[in-house]
Design an enzyme around this catalytic site. Sequence first.
Site, mmCIF file in Angstrom:
data_model
loop_
_atom_site.group_PDB
_atom_site.id
_atom_site.type_symbol
_atom_site.label_atom_id
_atom_site.label_comp_id
_atom_site.label_asym_id
_atom_site.label_seq_id
_atom_site.Cartn_x
_atom_site.Cartn_y
_atom_site.Cartn_z
ATOM 1 N N HIS A 123 0.855 -1.191 0.000
ATOM 2 C CA HIS A 123 0.000 0.000 0.000
ATOM 3 C C HIS A 123 0.890 1.239 0.000
ATOM 4 O O HIS A 123 1.861 1.318 0.761
ATOM 5 C CB HIS A 123 -0.888 -0.009 1.251
ATOM 6 C CG HIS A 123 -1.641 1.264 1.483
ATOM 7 N ND1 HIS A 123 -1.272 2.188 2.439
ATOM 8 C CD2 HIS A 123 -2.746 1.766 0.874
ATOM 9 C CE1 HIS A 123 -2.122 3.195 2.421
ATOM 10 N NE2 HIS A 123 -3.027 2.974 1.485
ATOM 11 N N HIS A 168 1.375 11.326 -1.830
ATOM 12 C CA HIS A 168 0.132 11.003 -1.131
ATOM 13 C C HIS A 168 -0.699 12.274 -1.058
ATOM 14 O O HIS A 168 -0.330 13.228 -0.368
ATOM 15 C CB HIS A 168 0.432 10.465 0.267
ATOM 16 C CG HIS A 168 -0.755 9.827 0.920
ATOM 17 N ND1 HIS A 168 -0.851 9.639 2.278
ATOM 18 C CD2 HIS A 168 -1.904 9.331 0.399
ATOM 19 C CE1 HIS A 168 -1.999 9.052 2.566
ATOM 20 N NE2 HIS A 168 -2.653 8.860 1.437
#
Length: 570
Positions: A123, A168
């Site tokens: 992830h 992110h």
Amino acid sequence: MGPCLSTPSGAGSLHLDSMRERETDDFFQTVSRVFHPKFDVAGEVFKGYFDEQTRVITKQSLERFFRDAQHELPPDELEDEYDVTAAFDAFVLARDNFVVGKSVVDESTMHEPMSHYFINSSHNTYLSGDQLLSNSSTDAIKRALLHGCRVIELDCYDGGKDGPIIKHGGTRTKPITFRSAIAAIGADAHTVSEYPVIVTLENHCCVAKRAEMADILKEELGEKLAVPASGNMAAWPSPASLRGRVIIRDKLKHKQDKKKGAGASSETPAAAEEIPDDDDDEEGDDEPDTADAADEPETDAATRLKSLVTVENAKFKTFEEAMSGEKLFSCSWGEAKLLSRVKKTEKPVVTAFTEKHLLRCYPAGHRFMSDNYDPSPAWSVGAQMVALNFQANDKPMWINRGKFIANGNAGFVRKPKYLLDPALRGAPSSPRRTWSVTVVAGSGWDNFKDAELVGAPDTYVKVSVTGTVSDAKTCTTGTFTDQRVGPKAQPYFNETFDFPVTEPELAVLLFTVYDKDTVSQDDFLAQYSCPVSMLRPGVRVVPLYNEAGRYIGKGKNAKACLVVKVATEK
């Protein structure tokens, strides 16, 4: 204990002790061979096979020990007799006497549709630390690949003159370029495993930048890039058919095109800057309904990346709709959504879905420190891609590493038949086998001398079966304490625990060593994990790793280990 994060800063930090133990004699050349003087570890191991008066074990008795206790053929050219301590040193603390055998790829099992496998998955692979402030790093991608990861996740944004970037969204994490990330994947995609790498894109880029991404993929990956045939797939390709290849997982329609216009370009589209909610089906809730994005222009720029997508990422609606259509797709569920759907749905319905389609699960949005969730519930219903934060050296990652030791560290482990065959749908209802594990003694405990500020550490061992919901069980030895260093620092336990196991194909055995603390949380010292199905009966050695998978033992201190006995019965 909170997560311990790896922050790769160069090749020196990309250690792979847990992957390399079979390649050299290094471990058994440097393993500690000192045990507590009050505990006769050799006598315990060879009990019933040697003369207790003379402490001699004969060739015939040693051959019987190998056949009856170790369940293997004795070595050739044994001497007529051995001192029992010398026999322990030569045949127990011996090369390849690990608690699991050498893992090799079973190539005959690698020709089924990709949906039939558990796939080692990460992830936000590019992050070197937490989810809010850490740096993006190609070393983080490299480390994941070298630890056997087969699914790499990249969060993609428009960027500037240097092209699309990876970061992110909605955080202060520092970006890297999409090109550098793809170059890192190309360099090490098949260093550890020849089987395919899936690059899953959380794609917030505009059409023009997605076209640029397509060009970068072709330029950096070359022949490694798998280009799917046009039209809907009748079946998922097999791992064997994609040896040496990299495949792309992405949406075919993107919400930002509807919101900003197909040709719009910005560094961070507004919708992408939201931190994902744990209840979203897709991270960032970025998957539109087909009708909402049906007007995306099919220009050359719009189709260039789309034509490279082997695994379509689509929004899950209902099990009934997913199973009634012929089209194959992949979807993503957050950990809370997974648990909610599994709780509300009959297990055979979920496993039928995961036999046909590809399911990816990912950590909750509140896990800002990159800690992980228990992968067991997802594996228990056949979810193929259980994505974990590889930079977090925590218990779920130890379990994951143990699981994927199987099948030669290929990163693809075939699911058990009852998760694939409609006639067998559902796990067995009663234990199929019981494993007995005796923690005999430890060595190399000088490595833990600083666990306590004053006095010797108070150590104990937890032995757990995990990886499967139905068989989860943890047993704990008594606490040992004596001296900080020297022979009397080495613990002995000689405690036996039984583990009835219903799903041995899913079960992982985890050893963890702790220092007991009366005023705060117990301190982690060491760990090791492996598939239960690969356990070798007999007296075996468990190498001990730190939280990141590196051997415990450096400098003057020899490597730490546990001596255990393993037995099994149906």
